[in-house]
Design an enzyme around this catalytic site. Structure first.
Site, PDB file in Angstrom:
ATOM      1  N   LYS A 184      43.283  -5.178 -25.794  1.00  0.00           N
ATOM      2  CA  LYS A 184      43.350  -5.581 -24.388  1.00  0.00           C
ATOM      3  C   LYS A 184      44.748  -5.261 -23.856  1.00  0.00           C
ATOM      4  CE  LYS A 184      41.717  -9.875 -22.283  1.00  0.00           C
ATOM      5  NZ  LYS A 184      41.423 -11.283 -22.603  1.00  0.00           N
TER       6      LYS A 184
ATOM      7  N   SER B 198      44.868 -16.996 -15.390  1.00  0.00           N
ATOM      8  CA  SER B 198      45.971 -16.033 -15.441  1.00  0.00           C
ATOM      9  C   SER B 198      45.670 -14.839 -14.546  1.00  0.00           C
ATOM     10  CB  SER B 198      46.187 -15.549 -16.874  1.00  0.00           C
ATOM     11  OG  SER B 198      46.534 -16.613 -17.713  1.00  0.00           O
TER      12      SER B 198
ATOM     13  N   ARG C 213      36.769 -25.147 -17.545  1.00  0.00           N
ATOM     14  CA  ARG C 213      36.872 -25.238 -16.081  1.00  0.00           C
ATOM     15  C   ARG C 213      35.500 -25.342 -15.445  1.00  0.00           C
ATOM     16  NH1 ARG C 213      40.574 -20.067 -16.158  1.00  0.00           N
ATOM     17  NH2 ARG C 213      39.137 -19.853 -17.888  1.00  0.00           N
TER      18      ARG C 213
ATOM     19  N   HIS D 225      47.053 -24.185 -18.157  1.00  0.00           N
ATOM     20  CA  HIS D 225      47.323 -24.189 -19.599  1.00  0.00           C
ATOM     21  C   HIS D 225      48.295 -25.318 -19.965  1.00  0.00           C
ATOM     22  CE1 HIS D 225      46.634 -19.581 -19.241  1.00  0.00           C
ATOM     23  NE2 HIS D 225      45.582 -20.066 -19.878  1.00  0.00           N
TER      24      HIS D 225
HETATM   25  P1  ADP Z   1      41.393 -16.514 -23.510  1.00  0.00           P
HETATM   26  O1  ADP Z   1      41.603 -15.055 -23.269  1.00  0.00           O
HETATM   27  O2  ADP Z   1      41.371 -16.886 -24.962  1.00  0.00           O
HETATM   28  O3  ADP Z   1      40.282 -17.177 -22.746  1.00  0.00           O
HETATM   29  P2  ADP Z   1      43.286 -17.742 -21.700  1.00  0.00           P
HETATM   30  O4  ADP Z   1      44.762 -17.630 -21.820  1.00  0.00           O
HETATM   31  O5  ADP Z   1      42.639 -17.173 -20.512  1.00  0.00           O
HETATM   32  O6  ADP Z   1      42.763 -17.138 -23.059  1.00  0.00           O
HETATM   33  O7  ADP Z   1      42.863 -19.266 -21.801  1.00  0.00           O
HETATM   34  C1  ADP Z   1      43.138 -20.046 -22.939  1.00  0.00           C
HETATM   35  C2  ADP Z   1      42.364 -21.354 -22.853  1.00  0.00           C
HETATM   36  O8  ADP Z   1      42.817 -22.112 -21.739  1.00  0.00           O
HETATM   37  C3  ADP Z   1      40.856 -21.208 -22.638  1.00  0.00           C
HETATM   38  O9  ADP Z   1      40.213 -22.250 -23.361  1.00  0.00           O
HETATM   39  C4  ADP Z   1      40.681 -21.419 -21.155  1.00  0.00           C
HETATM   40  O10 ADP Z   1      39.401 -21.927 -20.848  1.00  0.00           O
HETATM   41  C5  ADP Z   1      41.743 -22.462 -20.901  1.00  0.00           C
HETATM   42  N1  ADP Z   1      42.198 -22.475 -19.504  1.00  0.00           N
HETATM   43  C6  ADP Z   1      42.641 -21.434 -18.771  1.00  0.00           C
HETATM   44  N2  ADP Z   1      42.949 -21.813 -17.514  1.00  0.00           N
HETATM   45  C7  ADP Z   1      42.699 -23.146 -17.458  1.00  0.00           C
HETATM   46  C8  ADP Z   1      42.771 -24.138 -16.413  1.00  0.00           C
HETATM   47  N3  ADP Z   1      43.166 -23.823 -15.183  1.00  0.00           N
HETATM   48  N4  ADP Z   1      42.406 -25.410 -16.715  1.00  0.00           N
HETATM   49  C9  ADP Z   1      41.971 -25.713 -17.961  1.00  0.00           C
HETATM   50  N5  ADP Z   1      41.870 -24.834 -18.983  1.00  0.00           N
HETATM   51  C10 ADP Z   1      42.211 -23.575 -18.723  1.00  0.00           C
END
Ligand code: ADP
Length: 168
Positions: free
Chosen positions: A48, A136, A97, A24
């Site tokens: 959630k 995460s 990803r 992130h």
């Molecule tokens: P959500 O529940 O909205 O998917 P996340 O917190 O899991 O929220 O992710 C937020 C954004 O960050 C999403 O667009 C996700 O694809 C991106 N993201 C998460 N991990 C990575 C990573 N390792 N590299 C690039 N983008 C990421």
């Protein structure tokens, strides 16, 4: 169309960030270098169950982005699209990803564009190779078994995660 006035001005990076990872953070740094202002919107999703409360998630992100002057971290409820319209922001940022991310994100991006009469568009940043595996949920899983997560999250965040799982 993205309006002239807003072009390249402000963007919103929405997500759950439960918790924020280096993946992130990488997207935040890259997007904040492109836009004048970047809002990191932390979704307060009551449906959630999250490991961290909304305030904890917001504060952890504020901690690790304090060196980025044009980044503003805030919580939001409800539709991401409504949050963008309320903030008068026409660009959403998402990270990609794998192909599986793409399939999911494509539909959401098209939906947001349609339901905003083309006012809100989505821009994607491709993950840096070293963070391609990172999510995460991977971090939470590994930390819960006491594994070393120093390559996944900043130290201040790692300490908070171990604390949640009662691991010293
Ligand atoms: P959500 O529940 O909205 O998917 P996340 O917190 O899991 O929220 O992710 C937020 C954004 O960050 C999403 O667009 C996700 O694809 C991106 N993201 C998460 N991990 C990575 C990573 N390792 N590299 C690039 N983008 C990421």
């Amino acid at each position: 169309m993205i309006s002239e006035r807003e072009t390249m001005k402000a963007a919103i990076y929405p997500g759950s960030f439960d918790p924020i990872t280096y993946g992130h953070l990488d997207i935040i740094k890259r997007a904040s270098a492109v836009f004048d202002r970047l809002y990191v919107g932390v979704l307060n999703n009551s449906a959630k169950t999250a490991l961290f409360s909304i305030d904890e998630r917001v504060n952890m992100i504020k901690d690790v982005t304090s060196d980025l002057d044009n980044v503003q971290v805030e919580a939001f409820d409800g539709l991401t699209l409504q949050y963008a319209l309320d903030r008068d922001v026409s660009v959403l940022i998402r990270g990609l990803r794998a192909v599986s991310d793409f399939e999911y994100e494509l539909q959401i991006a098209q939906t947001n564009r349609k339901f905003s009469d083309d006012k809100v568009d989505t821009m994607f940043f491709i993950t840096s190779l070293e963070y391609a595996y990172l999510s995460s949920s991977v971090v939470r899983e590994m930390a819960s078994y006491g594994r070393d997560i120093s390559r996944c999250v900043p130290d201040s965040v790692a300490a908070r995660i171990y604390e949640k799982y009662g691991i010293d």
